[in-house]
Design an enzyme around this catalytic site. Structure first.
Site, PDB file in Angstrom:
ATOM      1  N   ASP A  31      31.265  34.564  30.293  1.00 24.58           N
ATOM      2  CA  ASP A  31      32.060  35.782  30.419  1.00 24.58           C
ATOM      3  C   ASP A  31      33.521  35.374  30.509  1.00 24.58           C
ATOM      4  OD1 ASP A  31      32.372  38.616  30.650  1.00 24.58           O
ATOM      5  OD2 ASP A  31      32.739  38.375  32.786  1.00 24.58           O
ATOM      6  N   GLU A  33      37.591  36.849  31.838  1.00 28.17           N
ATOM      7  CA  GLU A  33      38.487  37.851  32.412  1.00 28.17           C
ATOM      8  C   GLU A  33      39.819  37.706  31.696  1.00 28.17           C
ATOM      9  OE1 GLU A  33      37.092  39.897  34.290  1.00 28.17           O
ATOM     10  OE2 GLU A  33      35.341  38.767  35.016  1.00 28.17           O
ATOM     11  N   ASP A  93      35.084  39.235  24.372  1.00 27.29           N
ATOM     12  CA  ASP A  93      35.003  37.803  24.659  1.00 27.29           C
ATOM     13  C   ASP A  93      35.104  36.999  23.366  1.00 27.29           C
ATOM     14  OD1 ASP A  93      34.349  38.125  27.545  1.00 27.29           O
ATOM     15  OD2 ASP A  93      32.509  39.003  26.750  1.00 27.29           O
ATOM     16  N   TYR A 159      33.324  37.716  42.618  1.00 29.63           N
ATOM     17  CA  TYR A 159      33.070  38.802  41.668  1.00 29.63           C
ATOM     18  C   TYR A 159      32.966  38.261  40.246  1.00 29.63           C
ATOM     19  CZ  TYR A 159      34.219  42.624  38.495  1.00 29.63           C
ATOM     20  OH  TYR A 159      34.219  43.508  37.433  1.00 29.63           O
ATOM     21  N   ASP A 163      29.308  37.574  37.299  1.00 24.44           N
ATOM     22  CA  ASP A 163      29.142  38.045  35.927  1.00 24.44           C
ATOM     23  C   ASP A 163      28.343  37.083  35.064  1.00 24.44           C
ATOM     24  OD1 ASP A 163      30.416  40.441  36.319  1.00 24.44           O
ATOM     25  OD2 ASP A 163      32.344  39.808  35.503  1.00 24.44           O
TER      26      ASP A 163
END
Length: 227
Positions: A31, A33, A93, A159, A163
């Site tokens: 993943d 961010e 992504d 957090y 993911d």
């Protein structure tokens, strides 16, 4: 290193060692961010990767804190044809990997598409799959974090790591269900429909002939891989 069970990578040597461990496994979960509110292309702020195992088998790759870090080991892992790259709702992504590494991760498994084929509904969210498959909840209080700011708190890092850690169980359950129920043909049909829809919408990001949501190149374990 944020906590004993949380590896935050900010240098090339540590990244290379972690990616080498990842390459020994049949799949990794991935993943990212990012920020894109102020730029045309998304700015990568964090990449999360996990391989099968416990919480120690995961890392947060921080290209902002590690400004001199070379991401080449990560890109090599994304190109490794022996390791399935598992994403959830992969489009944005993949855009990041195309822009930064000139590559589309392969072979690739998108759990959102697999979940649709398995009857969880269209465009099902990651939180829903965590609740239904992993029987756990997610703390979403860090959802609107400014991922470009440093330092990130331990809560924000937890957090981000969640993911990819829960995604391992989700992948294994969906893969087994596809193989057990013989729905690989449905998955292929879903890929074909997505390909036609994306071509019709003229999605040609980055100058490539396919869009980042074109699932014709996605790989489904238990079926022939298109690399």
């Amino acid at each position: 290193m944020a906590t004993q069970a949380m590896l935050v990578i900010t240098d090339t040597e540590t990244l290379a060692a972690f990616c080498a461990r990842c390459a020994e496994h049949p799949y990794v979960t991935v993943d990212t961010e990012f920020l894109r509110e102020r730029t045309y292309w998304p700015q990568l702020c964090l990449a999360q990767v996990a391989y099968p195992g416990d919480e120690d088998c995961a890392a947060l790759i921080d290209p902002i804190a590690g400004a001199d870090m070379d991401l080449a080991p990560l890109f090599e892992l994304m190109k490794n044809s022996s390791v399935v790259k598992v994403f959830h709702a992969a489009r944005q992504d993949l855009e990041i990997f195309w822009k930064l590494g000139d590559l589309i991760p392969t072979p690739l498994f998108d759990t959102q598409v697999a979940a649709m084929v398995c009857g969880y509904g269209d465009q099902v969210g990651y939180e829903t799959l965590v609740r239904k498959i992993c029987k756990e909840g997610l703390d979403k209080s860090s959802r609107f974090t400014d991922w470009a700011r440093r330092p990130l708190s331990e809560k924000q890092l937890d957090y981000a790591l969640a993911d990819v850690t829960h995604l391992r169980q989700i992948y294994e359950v969906l893969e087994a269900r596809l193989n057990r129920t013989g729905r690989a043909a449905c998955a292929r049909a879903a890929r074909a429909r997505a390909r036609r829809a994306r071509r019709a919408s003229a999605g040609t990001d980055c100058g490539v002939t396919h869009s980042f949501c074109d699932l014709s190149s996605y790989s489904w374990p238990g079926t022939a891989r298109v690399l």
